[in-house]
Design a protein around this motif. Structure first.
Motif, short mmCIF file in Angstrom:
data_model
loop_
_atom_site.label_atom_id
_atom_site.label_comp_id
_atom_site.label_asym_id
_atom_site.label_seq_id
_atom_site.Cartn_x
_atom_site.Cartn_y
_atom_site.Cartn_z
N TYR A 201 0.88 -1.17 0.00
CA TYR A 201 0.00 0.00 0.00
C TYR A 201 0.91 1.21 0.00
O TYR A 201 1.53 1.56 1.00
CB TYR A 201 -0.92 -0.01 1.22
CG TYR A 201 -1.94 -1.14 1.18
CD1 TYR A 201 -2.96 -1.12 0.22
CD2 TYR A 201 -1.88 -2.21 2.07
CE1 TYR A 201 -3.90 -2.14 0.16
CE2 TYR A 201 -2.81 -3.23 2.02
CZ TYR A 201 -3.82 -3.19 1.06
OH TYR A 201 -4.74 -4.21 1.01
N SER A 202 0.99 1.88 -1.14
CA SER A 202 2.02 2.89 -1.35
C SER A 202 1.83 4.15 -0.51
O SER A 202 2.76 4.94 -0.34
CB SER A 202 2.08 3.29 -2.83
OG SER A 202 0.84 3.83 -3.26
N TYR B 181 3.14 0.11 7.47
CA TYR B 181 2.87 -1.11 6.72
C TYR B 181 3.15 -2.35 7.57
O TYR B 181 2.35 -3.30 7.60
CB TYR B 181 3.68 -1.15 5.43
CG TYR B 181 3.35 -2.36 4.59
CD1 TYR B 181 2.17 -2.40 3.85
CD2 TYR B 181 4.19 -3.46 4.56
CE1 TYR B 181 1.84 -3.52 3.10
CE2 TYR B 181 3.86 -4.58 3.81
CZ TYR B 181 2.69 -4.60 3.08
OH TYR B 181 2.36 -5.71 2.35
N LEU B 182 4.28 -2.37 8.27
CA LEU B 182 4.60 -3.52 9.10
C LEU B 182 3.64 -3.65 10.28
O LEU B 182 3.28 -4.77 10.68
CB LEU B 182 6.05 -3.44 9.59
CG LEU B 182 7.12 -3.62 8.50
CD1 LEU B 182 8.51 -3.61 9.12
CD2 LEU B 182 6.91 -4.90 7.70
N HIS B 183 3.19 -2.52 10.83
CA HIS B 183 2.16 -2.57 11.88
C HIS B 183 0.89 -3.20 11.34
O HIS B 183 0.25 -4.02 12.01
CB HIS B 183 1.86 -1.15 12.39
CG HIS B 183 2.71 -0.74 13.55
ND1 HIS B 183 2.29 -0.81 14.86
CD2 HIS B 183 3.97 -0.27 13.59
CE1 HIS B 183 3.24 -0.39 15.66
NE2 HIS B 183 4.29 -0.06 14.90
N PHE B 184 0.52 -2.83 10.12
CA PHE B 184 -0.66 -3.39 9.47
C PHE B 184 -0.51 -4.91 9.30
O PHE B 184 -1.44 -5.68 9.58
CB PHE B 184 -0.86 -2.71 8.11
CG PHE B 184 -1.91 -3.33 7.25
CD1 PHE B 184 -3.26 -3.24 7.58
CD2 PHE B 184 -1.57 -4.02 6.09
CE1 PHE B 184 -4.24 -3.81 6.78
CE2 PHE B 184 -2.53 -4.59 5.28
CZ PHE B 184 -3.87 -4.49 5.63
N CYS B 185 0.67 -5.37 8.87
CA CYS B 185 0.93 -6.81 8.71
C CYS B 185 0.79 -7.54 10.04
O CYS B 185 0.20 -8.62 10.11
CB CYS B 185 2.33 -7.04 8.13
SG CYS B 185 2.53 -6.46 6.43
N GLY B 186 1.31 -6.92 11.11
CA GLY B 186 1.21 -7.53 12.42
C GLY B 186 -0.22 -7.63 12.92
O GLY B 186 -0.63 -8.63 13.53
N THR C 58 8.56 -4.67 14.57
CA THR C 58 8.72 -3.65 13.54
C THR C 58 10.05 -2.93 13.70
O THR C 58 10.80 -2.73 12.73
CB THR C 58 7.56 -2.64 13.61
OG1 THR C 58 6.33 -3.31 13.31
CG2 THR C 58 7.76 -1.51 12.60
N THR C 59 10.35 -2.54 14.92
CA THR C 59 11.62 -1.85 15.19
C THR C 59 12.80 -2.74 14.82
O THR C 59 13.77 -2.30 14.19
CB THR C 59 11.70 -1.45 16.67
OG1 THR C 59 10.61 -0.57 16.98
CG2 THR C 59 13.02 -0.76 16.98
N GLN D 18 8.81 -7.69 5.67
CA GLN D 18 7.46 -8.25 5.71
C GLN D 18 7.50 -9.79 5.76
O GLN D 18 6.79 -10.43 6.54
CB GLN D 18 6.68 -7.80 4.48
CG GLN D 18 5.31 -8.46 4.34
CD GLN D 18 4.70 -8.22 2.97
OE1 GLN D 18 5.05 -7.29 2.28
NE2 GLN D 18 3.78 -9.09 2.59
N ALA D 19 8.36 -10.39 4.91
CA ALA D 19 8.43 -11.84 4.83
C ALA D 19 8.95 -12.46 6.12
O ALA D 19 8.62 -13.60 6.45
CB ALA D 19 9.31 -12.25 3.66
#
Length: 300
Positions: A88-89, A96-101, A115-116, A146-147
């Motif tokens: 999501y640009s 973005y990583l918070h969203f993935c979590g 994330t940190t 992300q991966a």
């Protein structure tokens, strides 16, 4: 223990066989180079490992568990980095990583800590820009973060350096080397210099078949030298060596190749050069090149 095992995997699309009896194993905490030309079947293999394609026959296990097409629980053990990751640009890397979590149901404190940790690993900890302003290399680094977010036991990377400049490639390779401490990496690529730099083991896939699998250490030991390159001072002296040693090959006017030479033959060539006072610029041992080895194997 092997983290990933493929046994006699076959895949057809219509009457075209894409994979034929593919068998190999990836030991834990290694970077495993999965090498092949474009169209060799690497991406098809990875999609089958992820349960996105169904094999016609054969078996795959991840962490000792069998992979099932369509709904495989082994994917909880896997992180995947495609060749062109999408995001999501409008988000920042941290957002973005918070969203993935959040999607995975992690607690807020775990999301923040992970994330940190990962942004530090991939060199994006101070990056505040939106992802839409990222270069290709920065997106690849975020894709690795992300991966790795759910601490996968197996990280699958599909051509992660293929479209990067030399600096970007080096950055990604350094990150993957650091990640090996915590996971096992299947590194799909056609860039053989990258394999030589970071991989512990390698498998060559050619026309849907594994034509060679070996540890890099053993390959370097068994193919430590492919011969010697001789650069003479004067082109006219090449004829003397070619006449005395028919096994020597001429690469250009004053460059000669002494291939697959044992110690006796090497010493004989050197003695001839010295006894006949032939000036030379270089007599250099040629070390293993994965490119030359790959070309030799696939041409058989």
């Amino acid at each position: 223990m092997n983290m990933l095992t493929l046994s006699h995997v076959k895949k057809r699309f219509g009457d075209k066989t894409v994979l034929e009896d593919v068998t190999f194993s990836v030991p834990e905490h290694t970077v495993f180079g999965f090498v092949g030309q474009n169209g060799a079947g690497k991406t098809t293999t990875m999609k089958i490992i992820l349960g996105l394609l169904e094999a016609n026959s054969g078996e795959i296990t991840v962490g000792g568990e069998k992979v099932r097409y369509g709904d495989t629980p082994t994917n909880r053990l896997i992180g995947y980095l495609p060749d062109v990751p999408e995001f999501y640009s409008f988000m920042t890397p941290k957002e973005y990583l918070h969203f993935c979590g959040e999607l995975t149901g992690m607690s807020s404190s775990s999301i923040k800590a992970r994330t940190t940790e990962l942004l530090e690993l991939v060199g994006l900890s101070n990056e505040k820009r939106r992802i839409k302003g990222f270069s290709r290399g920065m997106k690849q680094r975020l894709g690795i973060a992300q991966a790795l977010f759910n601490r996968p036991r197996l990280l699958i990377c599909d051509e992660p350096t293929s479209s990067l400049d030399p600096v970007g490639r080096r950055e990604i390779l350094d990150i993957l080397t650091a990640a090996k401490e915590h996971t096992t990496i299947l590194f799909s690529t056609h860039i053989l210099s990258d394999v030589e730099r970071i991989c512990d083991e390698v498998a060559f896939l050619h026309e849907g078949q594994i034509v060679l699998q070996e540890s890099m250490e053993k390959l370097k030991r068994e193919h430590a030298s492919i011969g010697y390159e001789i650069e003479l001072e004067y082109p006219e002296d090449t004829a003397k060596l070619l006449l005395a040693f028919p096994s020597i090959k001429k690469s250009n006017e004053n460059h000669l190749l002494l291939e697959r030479a044992d110690q006796v033959q090497t010493e004989a060539v050197l003695r001839f050069i010295l006894e006949h006072h032939i000036p030379f610029r270089r007599f250099e041992k040629q070390e293993l090149s994965l490119e030359s080895l790959f070309m030799e194997v696939v041409s058989k």
